[in-house]
Design an enzyme around this catalytic site. Sequence first.
Site, PDB file in Angstrom:
ATOM      1  N   LYS A   1     -22.541   3.561  -5.451  1.00  0.00           N
ATOM      2  CA  LYS A   1     -21.438   4.212  -6.516  1.00  0.00           C
ATOM      3  C   LYS A   1     -21.488   3.206  -7.666  1.00  0.00           C
ATOM      4  O   LYS A   1     -21.267   3.635  -8.722  1.00  0.00           O
ATOM      5  CB  LYS A   1     -20.055   4.380  -6.052  1.00  0.00           C
ATOM      6  CG  LYS A   1     -19.345   3.340  -5.469  1.00  0.00           C
ATOM      7  CD  LYS A   1     -18.007   3.046  -6.294  1.00  0.00           C
ATOM      8  CE  LYS A   1     -17.388   1.925  -5.826  1.00  0.00           C
ATOM      9  NZ  LYS A   1     -16.842   0.800  -6.525  1.00  0.00           N
ATOM     10  N   PHE A  33     -16.800 -10.883  -4.624  1.00  0.00           N
ATOM     11  CA  PHE A  33     -18.083 -10.497  -4.095  1.00  0.00           C
ATOM     12  C   PHE A  33     -18.215 -10.496  -2.788  1.00  0.00           C
ATOM     13  O   PHE A  33     -19.376 -10.849  -2.112  1.00  0.00           O
ATOM     14  CB  PHE A  33     -18.927 -11.778  -4.687  1.00  0.00           C
ATOM     15  CG  PHE A  33     -18.743 -12.050  -6.172  1.00  0.00           C
ATOM     16  CD1 PHE A  33     -19.576 -10.972  -6.906  1.00  0.00           C
ATOM     17  CD2 PHE A  33     -17.887 -12.822  -6.997  1.00  0.00           C
ATOM     18  CE1 PHE A  33     -19.590 -11.052  -8.590  1.00  0.00           C
ATOM     19  CE2 PHE A  33     -17.843 -12.993  -8.218  1.00  0.00           C
ATOM     20  CZ  PHE A  33     -18.321 -12.132  -8.787  1.00  0.00           C
ATOM     21  N   LEU A  34     -17.026 -10.367  -2.176  1.00  0.00           N
ATOM     22  CA  LEU A  34     -16.985 -10.327  -0.459  1.00  0.00           C
ATOM     23  C   LEU A  34     -18.109  -9.256   0.145  1.00  0.00           C
ATOM     24  O   LEU A  34     -18.106  -8.277  -0.476  1.00  0.00           O
ATOM     25  CB  LEU A  34     -15.811 -10.410   0.173  1.00  0.00           C
ATOM     26  CG  LEU A  34     -14.786  -9.133   0.431  1.00  0.00           C
ATOM     27  CD1 LEU A  34     -15.274  -8.300   1.325  1.00  0.00           C
ATOM     28  CD2 LEU A  34     -13.468  -9.748   0.569  1.00  0.00           C
ATOM     29  N   CYS A  62     -20.174   0.460  -1.921  1.00  0.00           N
ATOM     30  CA  CYS A  62     -20.264  -0.297  -3.207  1.00  0.00           C
ATOM     31  C   CYS A  62     -21.382  -0.003  -3.958  1.00  0.00           C
ATOM     32  O   CYS A  62     -21.564   0.518  -5.084  1.00  0.00           O
ATOM     33  CB  CYS A  62     -20.116  -2.051  -2.816  1.00  0.00           C
ATOM     34  SG  CYS A  62     -18.435  -2.285  -1.785  1.00  0.00           S
ATOM     35  N   ASP A 115       0.806  -1.229  -0.232  1.00  0.00           N
ATOM     36  CA  ASP A 115      -0.010  -0.096  -0.050  1.00  0.00           C
ATOM     37  C   ASP A 115       0.903   1.176   0.056  1.00  0.00           C
ATOM     38  O   ASP A 115       2.095   1.220   0.470  1.00  0.00           O
ATOM     39  CB  ASP A 115      -1.041   0.016   1.228  1.00  0.00           C
ATOM     40  CG  ASP A 115      -2.385   0.848   0.922  1.00  0.00           C
ATOM     41  OD1 ASP A 115      -3.268   0.207   0.864  1.00  0.00           O
ATOM     42  OD2 ASP A 115      -2.119   2.208   0.687  1.00  0.00           O
ATOM     43  N   LYS A 137     -24.141  -0.838   7.723  1.00  0.00           N
ATOM     44  CA  LYS A 137     -24.616  -1.871   8.249  1.00  0.00           C
ATOM     45  C   LYS A 137     -23.861  -2.364   9.268  1.00  0.00           C
ATOM     46  O   LYS A 137     -22.872  -1.880   9.834  1.00  0.00           O
ATOM     47  CB  LYS A 137     -24.400  -3.116   7.040  1.00  0.00           C
ATOM     48  CG  LYS A 137     -23.399  -3.320   6.709  1.00  0.00           C
ATOM     49  CD  LYS A 137     -23.599  -4.446   5.620  1.00  0.00           C
ATOM     50  CE  LYS A 137     -21.968  -5.188   5.455  1.00  0.00           C
ATOM     51  NZ  LYS A 137     -22.219  -6.324   4.530  1.00  0.00           N
TER      52      LYS A 137
HETATM   53  C1  UGA Z   1     -21.987  -5.501  -1.372  1.00  0.00           C
HETATM   54  C2  UGA Z   1     -22.122  -6.995  -1.975  1.00  0.00           C
HETATM   55  O1  UGA Z   1     -23.368  -7.489  -1.481  1.00  0.00           O
HETATM   56  C3  UGA Z   1     -20.975  -7.903  -2.356  1.00  0.00           C
HETATM   57  O2  UGA Z   1     -21.357  -9.089  -2.814  1.00  0.00           O
HETATM   58  C4  UGA Z   1     -20.243  -7.203  -2.896  1.00  0.00           C
HETATM   59  O3  UGA Z   1     -18.844  -7.765  -3.066  1.00  0.00           O
HETATM   60  C5  UGA Z   1     -19.775  -5.840  -2.344  1.00  0.00           C
HETATM   61  O4  UGA Z   1     -20.884  -5.030  -2.120  1.00  0.00           O
HETATM   62  C6  UGA Z   1     -18.724  -5.015  -3.100  1.00  0.00           C
HETATM   63  O5  UGA Z   1     -18.887  -4.740  -3.916  1.00  0.00           O
HETATM   64  O6  UGA Z   1     -17.423  -5.022  -2.779  1.00  0.00           O
HETATM   65  P1  UGA Z   1     -21.563  -4.714   1.049  1.00  0.00           P
HETATM   66  O7  UGA Z   1     -21.231  -3.246   0.630  1.00  0.00           O
HETATM   67  O8  UGA Z   1     -20.393  -5.320   2.146  1.00  0.00           O
HETATM   68  O9  UGA Z   1     -21.550  -5.749   0.010  1.00  0.00           O
HETATM   69  O10 UGA Z   1     -23.065  -4.702   1.948  1.00  0.00           O
HETATM   70  P2  UGA Z   1     -24.283  -5.622   1.614  1.00  0.00           P
HETATM   71  O11 UGA Z   1     -24.378  -6.668   2.587  1.00  0.00           O
HETATM   72  O12 UGA Z   1     -24.507  -5.883   0.156  1.00  0.00           O
HETATM   73  O13 UGA Z   1     -25.273  -4.403   2.195  1.00  0.00           O
HETATM   74  C7  UGA Z   1     -25.289  -3.101   1.446  1.00  0.00           C
HETATM   75  C8  UGA Z   1     -26.653  -2.275   2.072  1.00  0.00           C
HETATM   76  O14 UGA Z   1     -27.726  -2.650   1.617  1.00  0.00           O
HETATM   77  C9  UGA Z   1     -26.311  -2.107   3.470  1.00  0.00           C
HETATM   78  O15 UGA Z   1     -26.643  -0.664   3.815  1.00  0.00           O
HETATM   79  C10 UGA Z   1     -27.376  -2.752   3.897  1.00  0.00           C
HETATM   80  O16 UGA Z   1     -27.904  -2.306   5.292  1.00  0.00           O
HETATM   81  C11 UGA Z   1     -28.523  -2.739   2.987  1.00  0.00           C
HETATM   82  N1  UGA Z   1     -29.687  -3.732   2.923  1.00  0.00           N
HETATM   83  C12 UGA Z   1     -29.217  -5.138   2.692  1.00  0.00           C
HETATM   84  C13 UGA Z   1     -30.862  -3.482   3.215  1.00  0.00           C
HETATM   85  O17 UGA Z   1     -31.306  -2.544   3.255  1.00  0.00           O
HETATM   86  N2  UGA Z   1     -31.820  -4.523   2.922  1.00  0.00           N
HETATM   87  C14 UGA Z   1     -31.494  -5.800   2.890  1.00  0.00           C
HETATM   88  O18 UGA Z   1     -32.400  -6.784   2.636  1.00  0.00           O
HETATM   89  C15 UGA Z   1     -29.998  -6.064   2.663  1.00  0.00           C
END
Ligand code: UGA
Length: 468
Positions: A276, A162-163, A273, A39, A336
């Site tokens: 954007k 996809f994490l 993620c 980094d 989250k």
């Molecule tokens: C997301 C994707 O789920 C991953 O698969 C992907 O790899 C990642 O983006 C990325 O592009 O790096 P992440 O940003 O960690 O992962 O968060 P999520 O678990 O997808 O949640 C995203 C948002 O949706 C959170 O603010 C959560 O509170 C909200 N959410 C999620 C809801 O409002 N309702 C739901 O039913 C699920």
Amino acid sequence: MNNLPPLSAPKITVIGTGYLGATHAICMAVMGFDVLGYDVDHRKIGQLQAGVVPFYEPGLPEKLQEALTSGRLRFTTDLDEVAQFGDVHFICVGTPQAPNSSAANLTYVESAFTELAARITHKSLLVGKSTVPIGTAARLAGMVADISPLGPALEVAWNPEFLREGFAVQDTLHPDRLVFGVASAWSESMLRRAFEPLLTEGTPLIVADMPTAELVKVAANSFLATKISFINAMAEVCEATSADVSVLAAALSLDDRIGPRFLKPGLGFGGGCLPKDIRAFKHRAEQLGVGQAVSFLGEVDSINNRRRIRTVDLIRELAGGSLAGVKVAALGAAFKPNSDDVRDAPALDVARMLYLEGAAVTVYDPEANTNAHRLYPDLNYVDSLATAAEGADVVALLTEWDEFRSADPDYLGGLVNHRRIVDGRHALDAGRYISSGWEYRALGRPYQAKAAAPSAVPQRDTTPNLAL
Ligand code: UGA
């Protein structure tokens, strides 16, 4: 998983040690590879070398210790060392939203690829993991070939990630699929060697060309965002009627074709993620002349942003019509639970809007206070749920941490000035709050008077766990 990849295992480097890169570097070392993480940020590298993960991610500190103890993981700020060491270089730098545009800012990706390419003198593979607009990999491959002493022999591949934050270790060590975007059989064979432990475990693999691999990632995030906004659009319809979106979601989710995941209504999506990525995808599709095909993503974004405004409306309504001088306990700042990430966090956005309307906002997040304070220093941050709730006129649950879900409504009720709560995440047991004398409000659920009889959950206990 055995920790012994074959003797011919490629040496791995990881460029960029943010949420994605640090996790990838640590997990690759745990899988048995020799890994060098890089980094430009000396502080971050110093922390990682000292065994400290620079952000909150459950389970990752233990894996970092394990990897450092094994001697297979090192960190550096020297790019020449990276170029010399690696056979497969994973580029994991950020692609944030560009200022004043919905496009992705590709500066960091471009400089990582070109600066590394200029230094590499032995046949190796550059693998992009960052989320990028379709066509970026092919463009970078051209730039790399031009700049590299090896010419086109220095190849580029794409391996989208996809994490999920909060589950990063599990998602990296046991992903539901691997996607390789490759332009040659050699690239594919190198990636197969780099992921051999996962492939041996039976992880499904999709081998694609590079544009398809790039598209898989943005399409997946767009689908998830659309599913969340779909149920939140239904919440808007519910608000105009006496229908209840949580009962609706429970009923829809029992259809196997729909399923319960990402169907949780509430304050909507945020983070570094989903927001954007849908904007950058729409922007790129317009450039490609197919903007109409994904114009719905603009609506997905708007629905999502309206949830934040509507949450502020609910809090104002509950406070009696004005927020001026109203003490609001804002529970949560992270985008989250199980994360300290406040990028585009709905919770923090709501707290900021409340503050701008004159409310006295007290924010408490179990892990994200420091990051939130850096972004919005004007808000008042406290270090416990009890301190946040003390004397509050309205409590707003904005990030559904377990600590908030499991709080006792009677105990909380003894701390606040008025028993009024807005459940921005549909995460609380409405019945328990109402029966302990709270006014309980949630987006898309009909107003229920204090101590009204049954909660709005279905009578038969068919409520599925709308797990994320
Ligand atoms: C997301 C994707 O789920 C991953 O698969 C992907 O790899 C990642 O983006 C990325 O592009 O790096 P992440 O940003 O960690 O992962 O968060 P999520 O678990 O997808 O949640 C995203 C948002 O949706 C959170 O603010 C959560 O509170 C909200 N959410 C999620 C809801 O409002 N309702 C739901 O039913 C699920």
